[in-house]
Design an enzyme around this catalytic site. Structure first.
Site, short mmCIF file in Angstrom:
data_model
loop_
_atom_site.label_atom_id
_atom_site.label_comp_id
_atom_site.label_asym_id
_atom_site.label_seq_id
_atom_site.Cartn_x
_atom_site.Cartn_y
_atom_site.Cartn_z
N SER A 8 1.89 -0.93 0.48
CA SER A 8 0.69 -1.54 0.77
C SER A 8 -0.51 -0.78 1.17
O SER A 8 -1.43 -1.11 1.24
CB SER A 8 0.87 -2.71 1.68
OG SER A 8 1.50 -1.97 2.84
N CYS A 70 7.57 0.10 0.51
CA CYS A 70 6.94 -0.96 1.60
C CYS A 70 8.15 -2.30 1.86
O CYS A 70 8.44 -2.68 0.89
CB CYS A 70 5.89 -1.69 0.83
SG CYS A 70 5.11 -3.05 1.65
N CYS A 195 9.85 -0.73 8.79
CA CYS A 195 8.48 -0.60 8.18
C CYS A 195 8.08 0.88 8.11
O CYS A 195 8.41 1.84 8.90
CB CYS A 195 7.48 -1.27 8.87
SG CYS A 195 5.68 -1.01 8.33
N HIS A 197 5.58 2.62 8.05
CA HIS A 197 4.62 3.17 9.06
C HIS A 197 5.28 3.74 10.68
O HIS A 197 4.69 4.76 10.96
CB HIS A 197 3.55 2.10 9.48
CG HIS A 197 2.42 1.68 8.38
ND1 HIS A 197 2.90 1.10 7.28
CD2 HIS A 197 1.14 1.95 7.96
CE1 HIS A 197 1.89 1.01 6.33
NE2 HIS A 197 0.86 1.70 6.86
#
Length: 271
Positions: A8, A70, A195, A197
């Site tokens: 994303s 993602c 996640c 990130h």
């Protein structure tokens, strides 16, 4: 043949870096849907449509295999995408949950025998709101392991802080979310960073968790899993180590922000 890596935003660069280390001769195409990030607060139907659009764009780039780097897309869209949209004779799409669940339960994904006692007891899951709300991670885990408690925590605000490059603030947000989860599960056996990130503030998670808790981060697991998959599906291999970068956002701005994840700006082009 290049392998597509879809995210994303920019978090999937943590996965791509691990993939490139594990498979230095493989070509990759990275696509960040930065114009629509983050996916976490979006409703499932939007996440599904955006994921389909991203995967289709990577197919146009010649990718026969796409990794959904993602977790939100993997949790919300992957199953329906594979069942209702994908032609598996032409293309394959893989998510990022499977290697983590295999690692935690010590069971291969193709093992469809009833759930067993694997030694796994308590798992903390740190993820986006959409990933948590999907229930996909605990559902798949419980298909394979009996008597496992999964306590999820939607880490609101964390992706946004990381994407903005505000890592000091992100570390504080991560710490606060760990402390909130520990009020419900004081001593998790394992904690999953759900996640892509979150590896950028992995040290903050590690510092806030009990020392006895095993912290599971995805990039190395995903890379090892893909290397194994390619060993069994040689038609997706190929290249010379070339990488290209696409974004639905502004290429110059996204390329500059990539420095937060890679230490250097990247040559993104418009998707």
């Amino acid at each position: 043949m290049p392998i597509g890596v879809f995210d994303s935003g920019l978090g999937g660069l943590t996965i791509l870096e691990a993939l490139r280390r594990a498979l230095p001769g493989q070509d990759f195409v990275y696509l960040g849907d930065n114009a629509n990030a983050p996916y976490g607060p979006r409703p499932p139907v939007e996440i599904y449509d955006l994921t389909i659009a991203g995967v289709a764009r990577l197919f146009e780039e010649g990718c026969g295999l796409v990794i959904l780097a993602c977790n939100t897309a993997s949790a919300v869209a992957l199953h329906d995408l594979q069942v209702n949209w994908l032609n598996p004779a032409a293309h394959r799409v893989l998510g990022v949950f499977v290697p983590v669940i295999e690692h935690l339960t010590r069971r291969d994904w193709g093992d469809n025998t009833p759930p067993t006692h694997t030694g796994l007891r308590d798992v903390a899951l740190f993820a986006t709101a959409a990933t948590v709300q999907s229930g996909a991670f605990p559902r798949e885990l419980r298909f394979r392991a009996r008597d496992v408690t999964v306590v999820p925590r939607a880490c609101v605000g964390l992706v946004e802080a990381i994407e903005a490059g505000e890592l000091a603030a992100a570390a504080l947000i991560a710490r606060d979310h760990v402390e909130a989860l520990l009020r419900h599960l004081p001593a998790p056996q394992s904690a999953v960073l759900g996640c892509t990130h979150y590896p950028l503030v992995e040290a903050a998670f590690r510092a806030a968790l009990p020392r006895a808790t095993t912290l599971v981060s995805q990039p190395a697991l995903i890379a090892a899993s893909l290397a194994d998959y390619l060993g069994r599906h040689r038609r997706f291999e190929g290249g010379s180590g070339a990488v290209s970068y696409l974004t639905t956002g502004d290429p110059a701005a996204v390329g500059a922000r990539a420095r937060v994840f890679t230490g250097t700006a990247l040559p993104f082009r418009s998707a």
